[in-house]
Motif scaffolding. Sequence first.
Motif, PDB file in Angstrom:
ATOM      1  N   GLY A 207       7.888  -8.537   7.562  1.00 36.36           N
ATOM      2  CA  GLY A 207       7.801  -8.467   9.012  1.00 36.36           C
ATOM      3  C   GLY A 207       6.752  -7.519   9.559  1.00 36.36           C
ATOM      4  O   GLY A 207       6.604  -7.376  10.775  1.00 36.36           O
ATOM      5  N   LYS A 208       5.994  -6.848   8.694  1.00 32.91           N
ATOM      6  CA  LYS A 208       4.966  -5.889   9.119  1.00 32.91           C
ATOM      7  C   LYS A 208       3.589  -6.376   8.678  1.00 32.91           C
ATOM      8  O   LYS A 208       3.444  -7.059   7.656  1.00 32.91           O
ATOM      9  CB  LYS A 208       5.234  -4.513   8.501  1.00 32.91           C
ATOM     10  CG  LYS A 208       6.628  -3.942   8.796  1.00 32.91           C
ATOM     11  CD  LYS A 208       6.777  -3.585  10.251  1.00 32.91           C
ATOM     12  CE  LYS A 208       8.160  -3.014  10.538  1.00 32.91           C
ATOM     13  NZ  LYS A 208       8.410  -1.740   9.836  1.00 32.91           N
ATOM     14  N   ALA A 209       2.573  -6.013   9.468  1.00 29.25           N
ATOM     15  CA  ALA A 209       1.208  -6.342   9.074  1.00 29.25           C
ATOM     16  C   ALA A 209       0.877  -5.648   7.756  1.00 29.25           C
ATOM     17  O   ALA A 209       1.251  -4.491   7.531  1.00 29.25           O
ATOM     18  CB  ALA A 209       0.228  -5.895  10.162  1.00 29.25           C
ATOM     19  N   MET A 210       0.185  -6.362   6.875  1.00 24.02           N
ATOM     20  CA  MET A 210      -0.148  -5.790   5.572  1.00 24.02           C
ATOM     21  C   MET A 210      -1.537  -6.235   5.146  1.00 24.02           C
ATOM     22  O   MET A 210      -1.943  -7.378   5.366  1.00 24.02           O
ATOM     23  CB  MET A 210       0.858  -6.247   4.517  1.00 24.02           C
ATOM     24  CG  MET A 210       0.559  -5.693   3.122  1.00 24.02           C
ATOM     25  SD  MET A 210       1.624  -6.421   1.845  1.00 24.02           S
ATOM     26  CE  MET A 210       0.965  -8.093   1.794  1.00 24.02           C
ATOM     27  N   VAL A 233       0.829  -1.035   4.611  1.00 25.79           N
ATOM     28  CA  VAL A 233       1.853  -1.749   5.370  1.00 25.79           C
ATOM     29  C   VAL A 233       1.998  -1.073   6.717  1.00 25.79           C
ATOM     30  O   VAL A 233       2.209   0.146   6.793  1.00 25.79           O
ATOM     31  CB  VAL A 233       3.202  -1.761   4.625  1.00 25.79           C
ATOM     32  CG1 VAL A 233       4.233  -2.563   5.406  1.00 25.79           C
ATOM     33  CG2 VAL A 233       3.028  -2.339   3.215  1.00 25.79           C
ATOM     34  N   GLY A 234       1.863  -1.851   7.799  1.00 27.95           N
ATOM     35  CA  GLY A 234       1.841  -1.291   9.133  1.00 27.95           C
ATOM     36  C   GLY A 234       3.207  -0.962   9.698  1.00 27.95           C
ATOM     37  O   GLY A 234       4.246  -1.273   9.118  1.00 27.95           O
ATOM     38  N   SER A 235       3.183  -0.346  10.885  1.00 31.69           N
ATOM     39  CA  SER A 235       4.421  -0.018  11.591  1.00 31.69           C
ATOM     40  C   SER A 235       4.852  -1.151  12.510  1.00 31.69           C
ATOM     41  O   SER A 235       5.944  -1.121  13.077  1.00 31.69           O
ATOM     42  CB  SER A 235       4.224   1.253  12.422  1.00 31.69           C
ATOM     43  OG  SER A 235       3.188   1.065  13.391  1.00 31.69           O
ATOM     44  N   ASN A 236       3.978  -2.165  12.658  1.00 32.29           N
ATOM     45  CA  ASN A 236       4.296  -3.335  13.480  1.00 32.29           C
ATOM     46  C   ASN A 236       3.615  -4.549  12.860  1.00 32.29           C
ATOM     47  O   ASN A 236       3.015  -4.449  11.784  1.00 32.29           O
ATOM     48  CB  ASN A 236       3.862  -3.121  14.935  1.00 32.29           C
ATOM     49  CG  ASN A 236       2.372  -2.791  15.054  1.00 32.29           C
ATOM     50  OD1 ASN A 236       1.517  -3.543  14.614  1.00 32.29           O
ATOM     51  ND2 ASN A 236       2.063  -1.642  15.644  1.00 32.29           N
ATOM     52  N   GLU A 237       3.687  -5.695  13.516  1.00 35.73           N
ATOM     53  CA  GLU A 237       3.137  -6.918  12.928  1.00 35.73           C
ATOM     54  C   GLU A 237       1.678  -7.172  13.303  1.00 35.73           C
ATOM     55  O   GLU A 237       1.111  -8.187  12.913  1.00 35.73           O
ATOM     56  CB  GLU A 237       3.977  -8.129  13.340  1.00 35.73           C
ATOM     57  CG  GLU A 237       3.957  -8.439  14.823  1.00 35.73           C
ATOM     58  CD  GLU A 237       4.616  -9.763  15.139  1.00 35.73           C
ATOM     59  OE1 GLU A 237       4.329 -10.291  16.227  1.00 35.73           O
ATOM     60  OE2 GLU A 237       5.392 -10.264  14.315  1.00 35.73           O
ATOM     61  N   VAL A 238       1.050  -6.235  14.039  1.00 35.29           N
ATOM     62  CA  VAL A 238      -0.322  -6.446  14.495  1.00 35.29           C
ATOM     63  C   VAL A 238      -1.343  -5.698  13.658  1.00 35.29           C
ATOM     64  O   VAL A 238      -2.363  -6.242  13.258  1.00 35.29           O
ATOM     65  CB  VAL A 238      -0.461  -6.053  15.991  1.00 35.29           C
ATOM     66  CG1 VAL A 238      -1.923  -6.159  16.440  1.00 35.29           C
ATOM     67  CG2 VAL A 238       0.412  -6.952  16.854  1.00 35.29           C
ATOM     68  N   ARG A 248       0.932   3.742   2.894  1.00 35.73           N
ATOM     69  CA  ARG A 248       0.311   3.207   1.688  1.00 35.73           C
ATOM     70  C   ARG A 248       1.394   2.853   0.677  1.00 35.73           C
ATOM     71  O   ARG A 248       2.420   3.521   0.610  1.00 35.73           O
ATOM     72  CB  ARG A 248      -0.649   4.227   1.090  1.00 35.73           C
ATOM     73  CG  ARG A 248      -1.767   4.671   2.030  1.00 35.73           C
ATOM     74  CD  ARG A 248      -2.606   5.767   1.389  1.00 35.73           C
ATOM     75  NE  ARG A 248      -3.645   6.244   2.296  1.00 35.73           N
ATOM     76  CZ  ARG A 248      -3.462   7.219   3.182  1.00 35.73           C
ATOM     77  NH1 ARG A 248      -2.287   7.831   3.259  1.00 35.73           N
ATOM     78  NH2 ARG A 248      -4.439   7.607   3.972  1.00 35.73           N
ATOM     79  N   ASP A 249       1.105   1.838  -0.139  1.00 26.19           N
ATOM     80  CA  ASP A 249       2.067   1.456  -1.166  1.00 26.19           C
ATOM     81  C   ASP A 249       1.310   1.042  -2.424  1.00 26.19           C
ATOM     82  O   ASP A 249       0.111   0.729  -2.377  1.00 26.19           O
ATOM     83  CB  ASP A 249       2.963   0.320  -0.674  1.00 26.19           C
ATOM     84  CG  ASP A 249       4.331   0.305  -1.345  1.00 26.19           C
ATOM     85  OD1 ASP A 249       4.459   0.906  -2.430  1.00 26.19           O
ATOM     86  OD2 ASP A 249       5.270  -0.297  -0.784  1.00 26.19           O
ATOM     87  N   ASN A 250       1.994   1.026  -3.524  1.00 20.80           N
ATOM     88  CA  ASN A 250       1.392   0.693  -4.813  1.00 20.80           C
ATOM     89  C   ASN A 250       0.996  -0.780  -4.866  1.00 20.80           C
ATOM     90  O   ASN A 250       1.795  -1.663  -4.525  1.00 20.80           O
ATOM     91  CB  ASN A 250       2.380   1.011  -5.933  1.00 20.80           C
ATOM     92  CG  ASN A 250       1.835   0.682  -7.308  1.00 20.80           C
ATOM     93  OD1 ASN A 250       2.015  -0.421  -7.807  1.00 20.80           O
ATOM     94  ND2 ASN A 250       1.152   1.640  -7.903  1.00 20.80           N
ATOM     95  N   LEU A 251      -0.237  -1.037  -5.292  1.00 17.22           N
ATOM     96  CA  LEU A 251      -0.782  -2.392  -5.330  1.00 17.22           C
ATOM     97  C   LEU A 251       0.096  -3.334  -6.169  1.00 17.22           C
ATOM     98  O   LEU A 251       0.530  -4.385  -5.685  1.00 17.22           O
ATOM     99  CB  LEU A 251      -2.196  -2.360  -5.921  1.00 17.22           C
ATOM    100  CG  LEU A 251      -2.818  -3.710  -6.299  1.00 17.22           C
ATOM    101  CD1 LEU A 251      -3.011  -4.585  -5.076  1.00 17.22           C
ATOM    102  CD2 LEU A 251      -4.124  -3.503  -7.046  1.00 17.22           C
TER     103      LEU A 251
END
Length: 340
Positions: A207-210, A233-238, A248-251
């Motif tokens: 559900g978040k922009a990535m 990974v964003g805080s919203n979908e835009v 940031r997250d692990n690839l």
Amino acid sequence: MDIGIVSSRNYIDELADALMKSAYEKGIQACTFAFSDIDFDTATVKAQTWDGTQYVDIVTPVPPIVDPRQPVGTHSKAMLYYAPQVEWLQENTRVLGTGGIPKKGLSECLFASKYSAHGIMTFVVETYEQVISSVAILQDCIIKPSGGRQGRGVLSVKMVGDGVVVSDGNSTQPLTEDYWAKYVQKLIDEDLKIPIIQPRLNFRFEGKAMDFRLLTAKGRFGTWEIIKIYARVGSNEVTSNVSRGGYRDNLTDVLQKLCPEQAERLERELYELALGVPAVIEQKNSDVANYFGIDVGIDCDTMQTYVVEANTFPQPGVSAKEIADKKTDYYLYLLEQSGK
């Protein structure tokens, strides 16, 4: 001094600090200075250098190789405020390239290369009428400034019934002429250039922009090398920008969650794009920067990778030391080539 790191003010930020310390560890004589501290008459500059324990103020001949910490192109802010200094450096030293390519130009370059499958159709939209007609055709779109930074000015625009609605990630409302006029004025006021529109692909994760940030730079042999690749990974979908509340997250972990059966293929593509896209840009722009943060999205409907943009001065974040290590390797290469 062998290398000078120059910026608009006497401030050593996280990346400049990492560069200075990495240079010291590799035996490179490096200093950092501001454009305004150059003395044309003596060809010297007031600077700072790292002595292994602290920063020391020095006056030194301007180094023969200069790495700017901001764009120095014809229409850059550096040229606006420090044109004599920039021009002097360009005439008397080797100023490393800071050029990139605008979002629309990147799209065109990709479509003309072997990476055409990874390009996104991109159009300039300047009037309200152009926006409405474009959305009527594309249905679901992203509008962003051509000179955008850190996710500023990114909008989601789509057809809902017979009308067009716009969302900035926080609120949704009808797209009116007044809204559009204020948006365009905001881009002008913040020097974000002109609006462009792209079809909105499904770059969403839970559900978040990535998207994926591909950090790449020229290294020890003067060729493009990968520094790091990670998911954002964003805080919203835009917008996925970390500066806008994302993380940031692990690839590998994200790819496994996204599509475990295609995770290996997607990771290979990201690594290929990290090296291939800068080379494509370099063919178009000979003044290309030696360091990029390339943003790539994965359409979750088709599992196709798409290049969103190529940032020439991305925020280093947690990767400052890794970036500095690669860039100072490039300094060593340049010094070898110059016979130092």
